[in-house]
Design a protein around this motif. Structure first.
Motif, PDB file in Angstrom:
ATOM      1  N   ASN A   1      -7.559   8.612  19.303  1.00  0.00           N
ATOM      2  CA  ASN A   1      -8.674   7.375  19.234  1.00  0.00           C
ATOM      3  C   ASN A   1      -9.091   7.334  17.846  1.00  0.00           C
ATOM      4  N   ARG A   2      -8.992   6.220  17.197  1.00  0.00           N
ATOM      5  CA  ARG A   2      -9.471   5.937  15.790  1.00  0.00           C
ATOM      6  C   ARG A   2     -10.933   5.621  15.730  1.00  0.00           C
TER       7      ARG A   2
ATOM      8  N   PHE B   1       0.854  -1.063  -0.079  1.00  0.00           N
ATOM      9  CA  PHE B   1      -0.154  -0.146   0.000  1.00  0.00           C
ATOM     10  C   PHE B   1       0.711   1.170  -0.020  1.00  0.00           C
ATOM     11  N   PHE B   2       0.333   2.294  -0.818  1.00  0.00           N
ATOM     12  CA  PHE B   2       1.219   3.382  -0.906  1.00  0.00           C
ATOM     13  C   PHE B   2       0.434   4.755  -1.148  1.00  0.00           C
ATOM     14  N   THR B   3       0.999   5.642  -0.989  1.00  0.00           N
ATOM     15  CA  THR B   3       0.385   7.040  -1.440  1.00  0.00           C
ATOM     16  C   THR B   3       1.145   7.730  -2.515  1.00  0.00           C
ATOM     17  N   ASP B   4       0.294   8.560  -3.322  1.00  0.00           N
ATOM     18  CA  ASP B   4       0.988   9.410  -4.341  1.00  0.00           C
ATOM     19  C   ASP B   4       0.198  10.974  -4.352  1.00  0.00           C
TER      20      ASP B   4
ATOM     21  N   LEU C   1      -3.869  -4.728  10.062  1.00  0.00           N
ATOM     22  CA  LEU C   1      -3.962  -5.922   9.301  1.00  0.00           C
ATOM     23  C   LEU C   1      -4.744  -6.780   9.747  1.00  0.00           C
ATOM     24  N   VAL C   2      -5.514  -6.685  11.004  1.00  0.00           N
ATOM     25  CA  VAL C   2      -6.501  -7.766  11.463  1.00  0.00           C
ATOM     26  C   VAL C   2      -7.754  -7.378  10.692  1.00  0.00           C
ATOM     27  N   ASN C   3      -8.309  -6.123  10.995  1.00  0.00           N
ATOM     28  CA  ASN C   3      -9.586  -5.714  10.405  1.00  0.00           C
ATOM     29  C   ASN C   3      -9.340  -5.362   8.685  1.00  0.00           C
ATOM     30  N   LYS C   4      -8.386  -5.142   8.252  1.00  0.00           N
ATOM     31  CA  LYS C   4      -8.080  -4.820   6.672  1.00  0.00           C
ATOM     32  C   LYS C   4      -8.538  -3.348   6.542  1.00  0.00           C
ATOM     33  N   TYR C   5      -7.887  -2.445   7.165  1.00  0.00           N
ATOM     34  CA  TYR C   5      -8.040  -0.967   7.023  1.00  0.00           C
ATOM     35  C   TYR C   5      -6.935  -0.228   6.795  1.00  0.00           C
ATOM     36  N   VAL C   6      -6.964   0.725   5.914  1.00  0.00           N
ATOM     37  CA  VAL C   6      -5.958   1.458   5.625  1.00  0.00           C
ATOM     38  C   VAL C   6      -6.299   3.059   5.998  1.00  0.00           C
TER      39      VAL C   6
ATOM     40  N   ASP D   1      -3.777  13.393   5.374  1.00  0.00           N
ATOM     41  CA  ASP D   1      -3.565  14.335   4.308  1.00  0.00           C
ATOM     42  C   ASP D   1      -3.494  15.616   4.861  1.00  0.00           C
ATOM     43  N   ILE D   2      -1.880  15.976   4.640  1.00  0.00           N
ATOM     44  CA  ILE D   2      -1.436  17.286   5.180  1.00  0.00           C
ATOM     45  C   ILE D   2      -1.920  18.440   4.526  1.00  0.00           C
ATOM     46  N   TYR D   3      -2.648  18.439   3.449  1.00  0.00           N
ATOM     47  CA  TYR D   3      -3.260  19.672   2.889  1.00  0.00           C
ATOM     48  C   TYR D   3      -4.549  19.828   3.194  1.00  0.00           C
ATOM     49  N   LEU D   4      -5.304  18.788   3.576  1.00  0.00           N
ATOM     50  CA  LEU D   4      -6.807  18.843   4.086  1.00  0.00           C
ATOM     51  C   LEU D   4      -6.599  18.781   5.670  1.00  0.00           C
ATOM     52  N   ASP D   5      -5.525  18.688   6.193  1.00  0.00           N
ATOM     53  CA  ASP D   5      -5.523  18.732   7.846  1.00  0.00           C
ATOM     54  C   ASP D   5      -6.307  17.436   8.366  1.00  0.00           C
ATOM     55  N   SER D   6      -6.477  16.153   7.713  1.00  0.00           N
ATOM     56  CA  SER D   6      -7.501  15.214   7.841  1.00  0.00           C
ATOM     57  C   SER D   6      -6.511  13.813   8.268  1.00  0.00           C
ATOM     58  N   VAL D   7      -7.120  13.018   9.013  1.00  0.00           N
ATOM     59  CA  VAL D   7      -6.887  11.679   9.182  1.00  0.00           C
ATOM     60  C   VAL D   7      -7.976  10.910   8.647  1.00  0.00           C
ATOM     61  N   GLU D   8      -7.940   9.924   7.628  1.00  0.00           N
ATOM     62  CA  GLU D   8      -9.045   9.175   7.111  1.00  0.00           C
ATOM     63  C   GLU D   8      -8.800   7.752   7.161  1.00  0.00           C
ATOM     64  N   VAL D   9      -9.893   7.050   6.743  1.00  0.00           N
ATOM     65  CA  VAL D   9      -9.555   5.538   6.879  1.00  0.00           C
ATOM     66  C   VAL D   9     -10.604   4.881   5.679  1.00  0.00           C
ATOM     67  N   VAL D  10     -10.090   3.984   4.885  1.00  0.00           N
ATOM     68  CA  VAL D  10     -11.083   2.975   4.196  1.00  0.00           C
ATOM     69  C   VAL D  10     -10.526   1.379   4.417  1.00  0.00           C
ATOM     70  N   ASP D  11     -11.453   0.754   3.876  1.00  0.00           N
ATOM     71  CA  ASP D  11     -11.003  -0.918   3.904  1.00  0.00           C
ATOM     72  C   ASP D  11     -10.009  -1.107   2.714  1.00  0.00           C
ATOM     73  N   TYR D  12      -9.308  -2.170   2.505  1.00  0.00           N
ATOM     74  CA  TYR D  12      -8.608  -2.546   1.552  1.00  0.00           C
ATOM     75  C   TYR D  12      -9.037  -2.417   0.123  1.00  0.00           C
ATOM     76  N   GLN D  13     -10.360  -2.399  -0.108  1.00  0.00           N
ATOM     77  CA  GLN D  13     -10.894  -2.341  -1.443  1.00  0.00           C
ATOM     78  C   GLN D  13     -11.466  -0.867  -1.607  1.00  0.00           C
ATOM     79  N   GLY D  14     -11.206   0.042  -0.704  1.00  0.00           N
ATOM     80  CA  GLY D  14     -11.555   1.509  -0.830  1.00  0.00           C
ATOM     81  C   GLY D  14     -12.937   1.818  -0.465  1.00  0.00           C
TER      82      GLY D  14
END
Length: 179
Positions: free
Chosen positions: A102-103, A3-6, A41-46, A50-63
């Motif tokens: 806290n996630r 998994f990687f960002t661009d 790795l257990v629940n399969k979340y990424v 995002d440093i521009y939007l000042d946010s922390v977000e999450v998706v599952d492995y399929q988006g």
């Protein structure tokens, strides 16, 4: 999977097989500068910052199942990201504070201390390590990983592999030896 960002021409979070094949965008909208990335790795979340939007977000492995964990001034200038149990851990690059988020309740953000020159963070604990099953890149009786003379990369599953060569070498017709 890898998994990687661009955040070049089109910002995105992606995944591919370890050999680089089957590259797939899992997040490509409402994203600007994804930097840090962490996997549950257990629940399969990424998770990503995002440093521009000042946010922390999450998706599952399929988006899918995308949602924002935290957003705003409180989490500005984050670098590095790790997940362990109910929390995300990150570093604020402005003041070098280690933050615990806290996630499940992103409003619960605590400073755990300061660490000079910190740019990355990792959690090392036995429970964060998944069990390794038998795989295609295991060392053969001749000491070669997956039967490859140089580099073995897992492919579409743990049973499949691709051999690669170090710089200056080319892969032979047998798909395993480097010349």
């Amino acid at each position: 999977k890898l998994f990687f960002t661009d955040y070049g021409n089109a910002a995105k979070v992606e995944r591919c097989d370890m050999d680089g094949m089957n590259r797939t965008w899992i997040v490509d909208s409402k994203i600007e500068q994804p930097t840090a990335l962490a996997l549950d790795l257990v629940n399969k979340y990424v998770y990503w910052v995002d440093i521009y939007l000042d946010s922390v977000e999450v998706v599952d492995y399929q988006g899918r199942k995308r949602h924002t964990i935290s957003k705003g001034r409180q989490i500005r200038h984050l670098c590095g990201l790790a997940v362990f149990e109910n929390y995300l851990y990150t570093v604020n690059s402005d003041n070098l504070n280690i933050l615990q988020i806290n996630r499940y309740n992103g409003t619960d953000v605590q400073s755990l201390g300061r660490l000079d020159n910190a740019k990355e963070i990792r959690v090392y604990q036995k429970r964060t390590q998944t069990a390794v099953r038998s795989h295609a890149c295991e060392v053969d009786p001749y000491g070669m990983p997956g039967g490859c003379s140089h580099i073995c990369l897992l492919s579409s599953s743990y049973k499949a592999r691709t051999c690669r060569c170090r710089t200056g070498f080319i892969l032979g017709s047998d798909g395993r030896s480097c010349k």
